[in-house]
Design a protein around this motif. Structure first.
Motif, mmCIF file in Angstrom:
data_model
loop_
_atom_site.group_PDB
_atom_site.id
_atom_site.type_symbol
_atom_site.label_atom_id
_atom_site.label_comp_id
_atom_site.label_asym_id
_atom_site.label_seq_id
_atom_site.Cartn_x
_atom_site.Cartn_y
_atom_site.Cartn_z
ATOM 1 N N ASP A 27 87.521 48.225 2.279
ATOM 2 C CA ASP A 27 87.829 47.731 0.927
ATOM 3 C C ASP A 27 89.078 46.850 0.943
ATOM 4 O O ASP A 27 89.142 45.816 0.247
ATOM 5 C CB ASP A 27 88.020 48.898 -0.041
ATOM 6 N N GLU A 51 88.184 43.480 2.373
ATOM 7 C CA GLU A 51 87.466 42.697 1.377
ATOM 8 C C GLU A 51 88.423 42.132 0.329
ATOM 9 O O GLU A 51 88.294 40.972 -0.104
ATOM 10 C CB GLU A 51 86.403 43.555 0.702
ATOM 11 N N ASP A 61 81.131 38.146 3.463
ATOM 12 C CA ASP A 61 79.727 38.578 3.348
ATOM 13 C C ASP A 61 79.364 39.536 4.476
ATOM 14 O O ASP A 61 78.644 40.521 4.260
ATOM 15 C CB ASP A 61 78.798 37.355 3.373
ATOM 16 N N LYS A 86 80.832 42.964 3.764
ATOM 17 C CA LYS A 86 80.110 43.681 2.717
ATOM 18 C C LYS A 86 78.763 44.208 3.219
ATOM 19 O O LYS A 86 78.305 45.271 2.784
ATOM 20 C CB LYS A 86 79.883 42.759 1.522
ATOM 21 N N ASP A 87 78.133 43.474 4.124
ATOM 22 C CA ASP A 87 76.779 43.839 4.581
ATOM 23 C C ASP A 87 76.765 44.925 5.644
ATOM 24 O O ASP A 87 75.712 45.525 5.901
ATOM 25 C CB ASP A 87 76.064 42.590 5.137
#
Length: 293
Positions: A47, A50, A86, A89-90
């Protein structure tokens, strides 16, 4: 005895197995809790990565909006961050991925610092260039104004010199005359006896006028407002002059007496007032009037 010994051995084995099971349960519980904690820590780290990547994207967006010179470089750097975000997150959080992502974030931050310093430097250089251009524009405008002023002054000076160097005439006098067989010219104030018109004048002395041949033209307009004499037209740069008579003289900057004889056709010399204009080239330098009775 044998049966008692077997029972004792069995009890001991059961006790050892129970102890082992208890220890295994404790270790399993502890491992489960540690695994759970590790997953929570890895998720928090994910987190955080990100969030840092999102902040980097925002900073690049702001920098791109403010800096047109570096748009291409900044956009490419932002695209790499978007791809990495991305990917984060994936994928599920694990120690290997988190370590790799952390290294990538570090590289991106260092690249951001380098690009932003370069962008700031270019922005400063552009600002200085704009200031220099403004200064140059002001100086150029001042030069243009000065040049226009000098051109105006030069034009005015040239006009003054031209006026000052122009021929002028004084003592202009026109009269009717007749030419006798002997060639003697006598004046006549009567229209019935006059054959020609004589125009005499004095070219004024002028040291500014260029020496040399000077073309002088005379217009004689009779009372019926008709031009008499040669009625020949001569072209100048921006004018056409139709004259009654002409005379070419050599001027040496001194006073010079000049006369021009204007022939008249039959019926052109009538009673009344006549207008006489004297020209040096296309420029009228004097005029007068006379009367035939």
């Amino acid at each position: 005895m044998t049966a008692q010994n077997n029972n004792l051995t069995l009890k001991i084995l059961i006790g050892v197995l129970g102890a082992l099971l208890l220890i295994l349960g404790i270790f399993t519980y502890k491992f489960y809790n540690e695994e759970k904690q590790n997953k929570a820590i890895l998720q928090q780290e994910k987190d955080l990565i990100e969030s840092e990547l999102g902040e980097l994207i925002t900073k690049y967006d702001n920098a791109i909006a403010l800096n047109e010179v570096m748009d291409d470089h900044l956009l490419k750097a932002k695209e790499r961050i978007v791809v990495l975000l991305d990917s984060v997150k994936d994928n599920d959080a694990n120690l290997a991925l988190i370590s790799r992502y952390r290294r990538e974030v570090g590289k991106l931050k260092r690249e951001r610092e380098r690009l932003f310093k370069l962008a700031d430097s270019l922005t400063t250089a552009n600002a200085q260039l704009a200031t220099d251009l403004d200064s140059t524009s002001v100086a150029l405008n001042q030069r243009i104004i000065l040049s226009d002023s000098l051109q105006t002054q030069n034009a005015q000076l040239a006009e003054i010199v031209e006026r000052g160097s122009a021929l002028t005439a004084a003592n202009i006098k026109a009269e009717g005359v007749r030419v006798r067989n002997s060639g003697k010219i006598s004046t006549s104030s009567k229209a019935s006896k006059a054959e020609k018109v004589r125009v005499c004048f004095t070219l004024s002395p002028n040291k500014l006028t260029e020496k040399g041949d000077k073309e002088l033209f005379v217009q004689v307009i009779n009372p019926e407002n008709n031009l008499i004499g040669d009625k020949v037209s001569v072209n100048f740069d921006d004018a056409v002059l139709t004259y009654s008579g002409r005379n070419k003289v050599f001027y040496e900057n001194e006073a010079l007496d000049v006369c021009v004889l204007v022939d008249a056709a039959e019926g052109e010399l009538v009673k009344g007032n006549y207008v006489v204009n004297l020209f040096s080239g296309p420029r009228m330098i004097s005029n007068t009037q006379f009367e035939l009775k």
